[in-house]
Design an enzyme around this catalytic site. Structure first.
Site: not given
Ligand code: NAD
Length: 334
Positions: A229, A258, A290
């Site tokens: 994000r 964005e 994105h």
């Molecule tokens: P997920 O929920 O499986 O994993 C997120 C991880 O982040 C978890 O292990 C959690 O414990 C950890 N986390 C929480 N707070 C934290 C902190 N303060 N410091 C470090 N780690 C922390 O999520 P995911 O499916 O792996 O997705 C991650 C992120 O990717 C989503 O939240 C979303 O913002 C982003 N995303 C982007 C796109 C894109 O098209 N660019 C697509 C999907 C997801």
């Protein structure tokens, strides 16, 4: 039939939803407009709305949806930082698609990283103009480098597997560690990493996790990859560090501001965002719009899971992939 108003619809969204909608008893009206305070009234007469990453489900939007007798917001994405969970709790069901293809995002993160460090974005343009010079294209091997992964959830873990395949040393930070990963505290990660890749959600804890202070703790020449994000990185501080020569490169699929620009063709307009324009002018910055999620497999899964979430709620009164019951207000409500 469940009547669904889908906001911020692009042609690539329709394919999967059109394919499966009838199977789940959903009738869809597509709107190109983003969901927000000015457009929420369009939801009148619908049972549910479907929103994406740059739509706004603010408290005012929630109030308008509730007043219009909308029962559910079905997010067709994983992140839900744009949902005011406190406002929605107990008033609107809110679901999301927690995992549609972690491979899509992790592979895009590696694609951006490889492009940046091997200067493929520069050579692509050069050779199209019959310029076959190699000057200025020297990259570096990923093999043997240390990558710091912030967030080891679904996407972070796939990214780690890919990095290990390249022979990289992986360290990570996550408040909820899992087996088999070498965790360090955040400052150690900043200090030891040659590459830092962000895979955590946007929350009050992670807002501007890469700010001026964090950047000052990083190695000279560090490469930052952000496919999570935009607000995880304080863009002005990143720009200042790039101008100062501290940062080796930045590969960004997301950007703080964005919502105003991404997913749209702005090529005919003067870019009013000076930070974005300056970042785009840098030879060691690449920005995609994105698009990390954008694979055939992910779009298909997004459509099926979103429709399944809607069907289960309206037919069985159960919210699967619930957002607002489970987040305890940890998401960032702005
Ligand atoms: P997920 O929920 O499986 O994993 C997120 C991880 O982040 C978890 O292990 C959690 O414990 C950890 N986390 C929480 N707070 C934290 C902190 N303060 N410091 C470090 N780690 C922390 O999520 P995911 O499916 O792996 O997705 C991650 C992120 O990717 C989503 O939240 C979303 O913002 C982003 N995303 C982007 C796109 C894109 O098209 N660019 C697509 C999907 C997801």
């Amino acid at each position: 039939m469940i009547k669904l108003a889908m906001f911020d619809t692009k042609p690539y969204d329709k394919k999967g939803f059109d394919k499966y909608a009838a199977d789940y008893g959903v009738e869809i009206k597509y709107f190109e407009a983003k969901l927000g305070e000015d457009t929420a009234d369009l939801a009148a007469g619908f049972d549910a709305v479907c929103a994406f990453v740059n739509d706004s489900v603010s408290a005012t939007v929630v109030d308008k949806l509730v007043a219009a007798d909308v029962k559910m917001v079905a997010m067709r994405c994983a992140g839900f930082n744009n949902v005011d969970c406190r406002a929605a709790h107990g008033r609107l069901a809110v679901s999301r698609v927690p995992a549609y293809s972690p491979y899509a995002v992790a592979e895009h993160a590696m694609a951006l990283l490889l492009t940046l460090v091997r200067r493929t974005h520069k050579s692509y343009i050069r050779t199209r103009d019959y310029n076959f010079s190699l000057s200025g294209l020297t990259g570096f091997d990923l093999h043997g480098k240390t990558v710091g992964v912030v967030g080891t959830g679904r996407i972070g873990r796939v990214f780690i597997d890919i990095c290990r395949g390249f022979g990289m040393r992986v360290i990570a930070f996550d408040p909820y560690p899992v087996e088999g990963i070498d965790y360090v505290d955040k400052d150690t990660l900043f200090a030891e990493s040659d590459i830092i890749s962000l895979h955590c959600p946007l929350t009050t804890d992670t807002y501007h996790v890469v700010d001026g202070d964090a950047l000052s703790k990083m190695k000279e020449g560090v490469v930052i990859v952000n496919t999570s994000r935009g607000e995880l990185v304080y863009a002005e501080a990143l720009l200042a560090a790039i101008k100062a020569g501290k940062i080796g490169g930045a590969a960004l699929d997301v950007y703080e501001e964005e919502a105003e620009f991404f997913f749209e063709d702005n090529s005919d307009h003067v870019m009013p965002d000076d930070v974005l324009a300056r970042l785009l002018s840098m030879p060691n910055v690449i920005i995609s719009s994105h698009q990390a999620f954008l694979t055939e497999e992910a779009l298909d899964n997004i459509a099926q899971t979103t429709l399944q979430n809607l069907s289960t709620f309206f037919c069985e009164n159960v919210v699967v992939n619930d957002v607002c019951g489970g987040c305890n207000g940890a998401c960032k409500n702005k």
